[in-house]
Motif scaffolding. Structure first.
Motif, PDB file in Angstrom:
ATOM      1  N   LEU A   1      -3.461   9.311  -6.439  1.00  0.00           N
ATOM      2  CA  LEU A   1      -2.616   8.479  -5.578  1.00  0.00           C
ATOM      3  C   LEU A   1      -1.198   9.018  -5.523  1.00  0.00           C
ATOM      4  O   LEU A   1      -0.559   9.016  -4.465  1.00  0.00           O
ATOM      5  N   ASP A   2      -0.690   9.501  -6.638  1.00  0.00           N
ATOM      6  CA  ASP A   2       0.648  10.093  -6.645  1.00  0.00           C
ATOM      7  C   ASP A   2       0.716  11.289  -5.710  1.00  0.00           C
ATOM      8  O   ASP A   2       1.708  11.467  -4.975  1.00  0.00           O
ATOM      9  N   ARG A   3      -0.317  12.123  -5.710  1.00  0.00           N
ATOM     10  CA  ARG A   3      -0.329  13.287  -4.812  1.00  0.00           C
ATOM     11  C   ARG A   3      -0.353  12.848  -3.359  1.00  0.00           C
ATOM     12  O   ARG A   3       0.307  13.442  -2.505  1.00  0.00           O
ATOM     13  N   LEU A   4      -1.115  11.810  -3.071  1.00  0.00           N
ATOM     14  CA  LEU A   4      -1.167  11.284  -1.709  1.00  0.00           C
ATOM     15  C   LEU A   4       0.214  10.835  -1.253  1.00  0.00           C
ATOM     16  O   LEU A   4       0.696  11.225  -0.178  1.00  0.00           O
ATOM     17  N   TYR A   5       0.873  10.033  -2.059  1.00  0.00           N
ATOM     18  CA  TYR A   5       2.172   9.496  -1.640  1.00  0.00           C
ATOM     19  C   TYR A   5       3.286  10.529  -1.716  1.00  0.00           C
ATOM     20  O   TYR A   5       4.279  10.407  -0.988  1.00  0.00           O
ATOM     21  N   ASP A   6       3.124  11.558  -2.538  1.00  0.00           N
ATOM     22  CA  ASP A   6       4.073  12.673  -2.495  1.00  0.00           C
ATOM     23  C   ASP A   6       4.019  13.355  -1.136  1.00  0.00           C
ATOM     24  O   ASP A   6       5.060  13.759  -0.584  1.00  0.00           O
ATOM     25  N   ALA A   7       2.800  13.479  -0.580  1.00  0.00           N
ATOM     26  CA  ALA A   7       2.651  14.093   0.740  1.00  0.00           C
ATOM     27  C   ALA A   7       3.290  13.227   1.812  1.00  0.00           C
ATOM     28  O   ALA A   7       3.951  13.728   2.736  1.00  0.00           O
ATOM     29  N   VAL A   8       3.106  11.908   1.712  1.00  0.00           N
ATOM     30  CA  VAL A   8       3.732  10.998   2.676  1.00  0.00           C
ATOM     31  C   VAL A   8       5.253  11.067   2.551  1.00  0.00           C
ATOM     32  O   VAL A   8       5.977  11.132   3.556  1.00  0.00           O
ATOM     33  N   ARG A   9       5.735  11.074   1.332  1.00  0.00           N
ATOM     34  CA  ARG A   9       7.184  11.137   1.086  1.00  0.00           C
ATOM     35  C   ARG A   9       7.783  12.422   1.658  1.00  0.00           C
ATOM     36  O   ARG A   9       8.899  12.406   2.227  1.00  0.00           O
ATOM     37  N   ALA A  10       7.062  13.512   1.521  1.00  0.00           N
ATOM     38  CA  ALA A  10       7.568  14.803   2.004  1.00  0.00           C
ATOM     39  C   ALA A  10       7.739  14.812   3.513  1.00  0.00           C
ATOM     40  O   ALA A  10       8.572  15.564   4.034  1.00  0.00           O
ATOM     41  N   ARG A  11       7.010  13.977   4.217  1.00  0.00           N
ATOM     42  CA  ARG A  11       7.168  13.904   5.673  1.00  0.00           C
ATOM     43  C   ARG A  11       8.496  13.258   6.052  1.00  0.00           C
ATOM     44  O   ARG A  11       9.012  13.488   7.146  1.00  0.00           O
TER      45      ARG A  11
END
Length: 261
Positions: free
Chosen positions: A68-78
């Motif tokens: 889940l952290d990896r998923l939201y890191d990707a969202v945050r990077a956008r």
């Protein structure tokens, strides 16, 4: 322009079935959709179907906080926050009270309950004003289908979370609602009904494989058929959009009247 133009969405369990249909629908409304699931090949096909300009795949298991952290890191990077979260991922299998094991309970509740809790909790810092969180419950939370007790209880928990979280997040302008699909024609349904007919299921003789099971399910639906994933996706799009701006803490049944009539 679609109803979600410029918005960012996350769909868990987005590689097939209801999750994929919802991701396609949200993207069609203009959102950029992050999809996650355990099967990378299915996610890649989903991105290809939606279009890479509208979808990003992040493989992972919602029961694993690191994923889940990896998923939201990707969202945050956008860099645009998060406007729509469809917490859809779940798992199901049959077991009567007599046959339930620790492993069965841990698997069902680990994904459906624990996984959903942290899917939403870890999204909180990213949620924009007027964001929409949609939880996938089920009509099974309301009935007593034999050998489906752990799954039904897990989905009842999801319905309860929708009410509580709607109350907790309303002051942020974040709306939380649930959907409760009925029997929907998906690969997940095929996988579940296929387990009936194994020695692990006490009433296996009642069902002779997926085609017969689907026909039996359809007989219980007032509309005379089981549902389609895109019909659930339409409900998700409604709850994600401003069309549902005065809907909070609700549970939208998409069941052909199965639990209504």
């Amino acid at each position: 322009m679609g109803q979600l133009e410029g918005r960012t969405a996350v769909v868990t369990g987005g590689g097939t079935g209801i999750g994929l249909a919802a991701a396609v629908r949200l993207a069609a409304e203009g959102a950029h959709v992050f999809i996650t699931g355990r099967r990378e090949a299915e996610l890649d096909k989903a991105v290809e179907a939606i279009g890479p300009e509208r979808a990003t795949a992040v493989a992972g298991d919602i029961s694993d906080p690191a994923d889940l952290d990896r998923l939201y890191d990707a969202v945050r990077a956008r860099g645009r926050g998060l406007d729509v979260l469809f917490a859809n991922a779940g798992t199901a299998s049959f077991a009567t009270l007599e046959e339930i094991t620790e492993e069965h309970v841990d698997r069902i509740f680990g994904v459906n309950v624990r996984g959903t809790v942290f899917t939403v909790q870890k999204a909180l810092p990213l949620l924009n004003d007027r964001a929409s969180v949609i939880l996938n419950s089920s009509v099974r939370a309301d009935d007593g289908v034999a050998a489906f007790g752990a799954y039904a209880a897990s989905k009842a928990a999801i319905r309860s979370f929708a009410r509580t979280w709607a109350n907790e997040l309303k002051d942020r302008g974040v709306r939380v609602n649930a959907i409760s699909p009925g029997t929907i024609d998906t690969p997940g349904l095929d996988a579940v009904v296929a387990t009936r007919g194994t020695p692990d299921v006490p009433d296996a003789s009642a069902v002779a494989g997926p085609p017969l099971a689907k026909a039996q399910f359809a007989e219980a639906v007032p509309l005379g058929r089981i549902g389609r994933a895109d019909e659930v996706a339409d409900a998700v799009a409604f709850l994600a959009s401003e069309q549902s701006s005065f809907v909070l803490g609700a549970n939208l049944y998409v069941d052909g009247g199965e639990n209504q009539l």
